[in-house]
Write a protein that holds these residues in place. Structure first.
Motif, short mmCIF file in Angstrom:
data_model
loop_
_atom_site.label_atom_id
_atom_site.label_comp_id
_atom_site.label_asym_id
_atom_site.label_seq_id
_atom_site.Cartn_x
_atom_site.Cartn_y
_atom_site.Cartn_z
N GLU A 388 -4.60 -15.57 49.09
CA GLU A 388 -4.52 -17.03 49.11
C GLU A 388 -5.87 -17.68 48.80
OE1 GLU A 388 -3.04 -20.58 52.17
OE2 GLU A 388 -2.97 -18.46 52.77
N VAL A 389 -6.94 -17.04 49.25
CA VAL A 389 -8.27 -17.61 49.00
C VAL A 389 -8.93 -17.00 47.77
CG1 VAL A 389 -8.61 -18.14 51.44
CG2 VAL A 389 -9.37 -15.92 50.54
N GLY A 390 -8.16 -16.12 47.07
CA GLY A 390 -8.70 -15.54 45.84
C GLY A 390 -9.57 -14.32 46.04
N ALA A 391 -9.57 -13.73 47.23
CA ALA A 391 -10.40 -12.56 47.49
C ALA A 391 -9.68 -11.25 47.22
CB ALA A 391 -10.89 -12.57 48.94
N ALA A 392 -8.38 -11.29 46.95
CA ALA A 392 -7.60 -10.09 46.66
C ALA A 392 -6.68 -10.37 45.48
CB ALA A 392 -6.79 -9.67 47.88
N THR A 393 -6.31 -9.31 44.78
CA THR A 393 -5.42 -9.44 43.63
C THR A 393 -3.98 -9.23 44.06
OG1 THR A 393 -5.52 -7.08 43.08
CG2 THR A 393 -7.25 -8.52 42.15
N ILE A 394 -3.08 -9.54 43.14
CA ILE A 394 -1.67 -9.33 43.43
C ILE A 394 -1.37 -7.85 43.63
CG2 ILE A 394 -1.01 -9.13 41.01
CD1 ILE A 394 0.97 -10.79 43.84
N VAL A 395 -2.12 -6.98 42.94
CA VAL A 395 -1.93 -5.53 43.10
C VAL A 395 -2.25 -5.11 44.52
CG1 VAL A 395 -2.72 -3.26 42.34
CG2 VAL A 395 -2.40 -5.09 40.67
N ASN A 396 -3.32 -5.66 45.10
CA ASN A 396 -3.66 -5.35 46.48
C ASN A 396 -2.55 -5.77 47.43
OD1 ASN A 396 -6.93 -6.46 45.59
ND2 ASN A 396 -6.28 -4.33 45.78
N VAL A 397 -1.97 -6.93 47.20
CA VAL A 397 -0.92 -7.43 48.07
C VAL A 397 0.34 -6.57 47.96
CG1 VAL A 397 0.56 -9.38 48.61
CG2 VAL A 397 -1.84 -9.76 47.97
N LEU A 398 0.72 -6.22 46.71
CA LEU A 398 1.91 -5.39 46.52
C LEU A 398 1.71 -4.00 47.11
CD1 LEU A 398 3.03 -6.43 42.93
CD2 LEU A 398 3.99 -7.14 45.12
N ASP A 399 0.51 -3.46 46.98
CA ASP A 399 0.22 -2.16 47.60
C ASP A 399 0.37 -2.23 49.12
OD1 ASP A 399 -0.22 -0.89 45.22
OD2 ASP A 399 -2.41 -1.09 45.28
N ALA A 400 -0.06 -3.33 49.69
CA ALA A 400 0.08 -3.49 51.14
C ALA A 400 1.55 -3.53 51.53
CB ALA A 400 -0.62 -4.76 51.59
N HIS A 401 2.37 -4.17 50.69
CA HIS A 401 3.79 -4.21 50.98
C HIS A 401 4.45 -2.85 50.79
CE1 HIS A 401 4.93 -8.39 51.91
NE2 HIS A 401 3.79 -8.69 51.28
N ARG A 402 3.99 -2.11 49.80
CA ARG A 402 4.54 -0.75 49.62
C ARG A 402 4.22 0.13 50.83
NH1 ARG A 402 2.37 -1.56 44.25
NH2 ARG A 402 4.06 -1.77 42.72
N ARG A 403 2.99 0.01 51.31
CA ARG A 403 2.61 0.81 52.48
C ARG A 403 3.39 0.37 53.72
NH1 ARG A 403 -2.53 0.64 49.78
NH2 ARG A 403 -3.08 -1.32 50.83
N LEU A 404 3.63 -0.93 53.84
CA LEU A 404 4.41 -1.42 54.97
C LEU A 404 5.85 -0.91 54.88
CD1 LEU A 404 4.80 -3.18 57.46
CD2 LEU A 404 5.24 -5.12 55.92
N MET A 405 6.39 -0.92 53.69
CA MET A 405 7.76 -0.43 53.50
C MET A 405 7.84 1.07 53.81
SD MET A 405 10.07 -0.82 50.08
CE MET A 405 11.63 0.02 49.92
N LYS A 406 6.86 1.82 53.37
CA LYS A 406 6.83 3.25 53.65
C LYS A 406 6.70 3.51 55.15
CE LYS A 406 4.45 7.56 52.51
NZ LYS A 406 4.31 7.97 53.91
N ALA A 407 5.86 2.72 55.83
CA ALA A 407 5.70 2.89 57.28
C ALA A 407 7.01 2.62 58.00
CB ALA A 407 4.62 1.95 57.79
N ASN A 408 7.75 1.62 57.53
CA ASN A 408 9.05 1.33 58.12
C ASN A 408 10.02 2.48 57.90
OD1 ASN A 408 10.86 -0.33 59.52
ND2 ASN A 408 11.74 -1.08 57.61
N THR A 409 9.99 3.03 56.67
CA THR A 409 10.84 4.17 56.36
C THR A 409 10.47 5.38 57.21
OG1 THR A 409 11.13 3.40 54.08
CG2 THR A 409 11.61 5.72 54.53
N ASP A 410 9.19 5.64 57.35
CA ASP A 410 8.73 6.78 58.15
C ASP A 410 9.13 6.63 59.61
OD1 ASP A 410 7.60 7.85 55.90
OD2 ASP A 410 5.56 7.18 56.36
N HIS A 411 9.16 5.38 60.08
CA HIS A 411 9.51 5.18 61.50
C HIS A 411 10.96 5.55 61.77
CE1 HIS A 411 9.79 3.58 65.47
NE2 HIS A 411 10.65 2.63 65.10
#
Length: 462
Positions: A388-411
């Motif tokens: 939101e403040v321009g310190a991260a790219t869209i790739v960083n955000v999508l990677d965070a969501h992929r990791r969150l999705m994987k963590a949910n799957t692993d749980h």
């Protein structure tokens, strides 16, 4: 632009929600279908009956043998064949008379060690088949739970992916409109479109895995499962007994190991039966005969009755070395059976310890994955704020969501793996029964507060 994209990121983080369909087949209902229709289980039942029938056949050799025989004849008696010639019927001077004879005979073996040892061997074989049928029933029960959980895993993945797919598609449309107005970067749009395509690919794979598990479940139960009760239990009982205690139970109760022990005892009895081929056999026979003819159907003046009681003794002297060869074969089979027992014992101990380790660590993994899920959520929020403040790219955000999705799957996968390990621990210990399925059945169904409806696990968990 960032505001609209954040709406996408929030939508992508929607938690997995599952409900119990009204027409779902419960685990116990499926098990009832398996018990009723599974051809493998039915075949094992017939195998047990076959072994019992063979046991009765051998037993029959040692029990009394009672028989009744009789015949009726019409006879032509030519007293002077040289004078009258060969005149079977109708000649001069021939005598014609009916003949009859009937007898009752009872034979009782007195000494038949080969058959006696064979009887003991077939008794062991019958018990062996019973243990094999029990082991097969336990294995089928484990396979049922395994494939049922496989369908639930696929369902969880599909529901999660569908939620993300819907949110991503909505955001793609928004980004396209914004891109047309030059309010969004083309690279951001392409990244989100690629992410949406990866979700579609994952959906195809999850649907494929669900279909495979459903077909395997249909092979077991004879029905195609359309809907299943979801796993609603989040916290699970602790394994109380030590690995050594489980191993001790497995080595004394595992039906596969017991069946091999009975097979070894069978081979041992067959050694005795083979060596007993050198020994004599004896039986006593009692008979009662009534008739009016004797040798060559010669007629007696009066009807007669004869009662007899005699002893038969058979002493083998030489059989071409067949008895010795049969003994050597029986000894070899016995030695092979002992090696199979040792091989199975080591494998069962390994599998039991492995299942215990998987169950104990799996329970801890559930809590660990829950904590990881919480941290991944925080990391995702941090990436969103950075973007939101321009310190991260869209790739960083999508990677965070992929990791969150994987963590949910692993749980949720950790929960399924714990149940598998718990059932396999029971399987290896030789104590998996219908009560165990009834104990875990309440873990599936409509979502509710976690409870611990343990019955047969009560001595193993706290």
């Amino acid at each position: 632009m960032n505001k609209y994209f954040l709406q996408l990121l929030i939508a992508l983080a929607l938690p997995l929600a599952t409900t119990s369909p009204a027409n779902a087949e419960s685990l116990l209902q499926l098990w009832a279908h398996v018990v009723e229709n599974n051809p493998t289980l039915k075949g094992s039942e017939y195998t047990v009956e076959q072994m019992r029938a063979q046991q009765d056949q051998v037993l029959a050799k040692l029990l009394p043998n009672i028989g009744i025989s009789g015949y009726y004849s019409y006879n032509n008696y030519n007293q002077n064949a040289s004078a009258n010639g060969f005149n079977p019927f109708g000649g001069q001077g021939n005598a014609y008379y009916p003949g009859f004879r009937g007898s009752l005979q009872i034979v009782q073996p007195l000494f038949d060690l080969p058959s006696y040892f064979q009887l003991e061997a077939t008794e062991k074989q019958a018990k062996q088949s019973e243990q094999q049928a029990l082991a097969l029933r336990m294995k089928v029960a484990y396979d049922l739970v395994d494939q049922y959980l496989g369908i639930l895993e696929a369902n969880d993945t599909i529901v999660q992916l569908e939620s993300e797919q819907a949110a991503t598609d909505a955001q793609i449309n928004r980004l396209r409109h914004m891109h047309e107005r030059q309010m969004a970067k083309a690279t951001d749009l392409y990244e989100v479109e690629a992410y949406a395509q990866s979700i579609q690919t994952a959906q195809l794979e999850a649907s494929h895995q669900k279909a495979i598990a459903a077909e395997k479940l249909r092979e077991l139960s004879g029905i195609l499962l359309h809907e299943s009760d979801p796993l609603t239990q989040d916290t699970f009982p602790e394994i109380q007994r030590s690995a050594d205690e489980w191993v001790q139970e497995a080595l004394s109760s595992n039906p596969t190991l017991l069946s091999l022990q009975y097979a070894s005892e069978t081979a041992q009895k067959m050694i005795a039966s083979a060596k007993a081929g050198h020994l004599p056999t004896a039986n006593v026979t009692a008979s009662e005969m009534y008739g009016n003819t004797g040798y060559n159907n010669l007629q007696y003046p009066n009807n007669y009755n004869i009662a007899s009681l005699y002893l038969n003794i058979s002493i083998p002297i030489y059989a071409g070395g067949g008895v010795e060869a049969a003994g050597r074969e029986a000894v070899s089979k016995y030695q092979m059976s002992r090696e199979k027992i040792e091989e199975a014992r080591r494998n069962i101990e390994k599998e039991t310890r492995s299942a215990w380790l998987n169950a104990t660590s799996g329970r801890a993994r559930i809590e660990s994955s829950r904590q990881e899920l919480s941290f991944r959520e925080k990391a995702k929020i941090a990436q969103e704020k950075s973007y939101e403040v321009g310190a991260a790219t869209i790739v960083n955000v999508l990677d965070a969501h992929r990791r969150l999705m994987k963590a949910n799957t692993d749980h949720y996968k950790a929960r399924y793996e714990f149940i598998r390990s718990l059932i396999r621990l029971r399987l290896n210990a030789g104590s998996l029964a219908d009560l165990d399925l009834e104990a875990i059945a309440p873990w599936f169904g409509t979502r509710r507060e976690a409870t611990y409806p343990i019955t047969s696990f009560k001595q193993d968990v706290k």
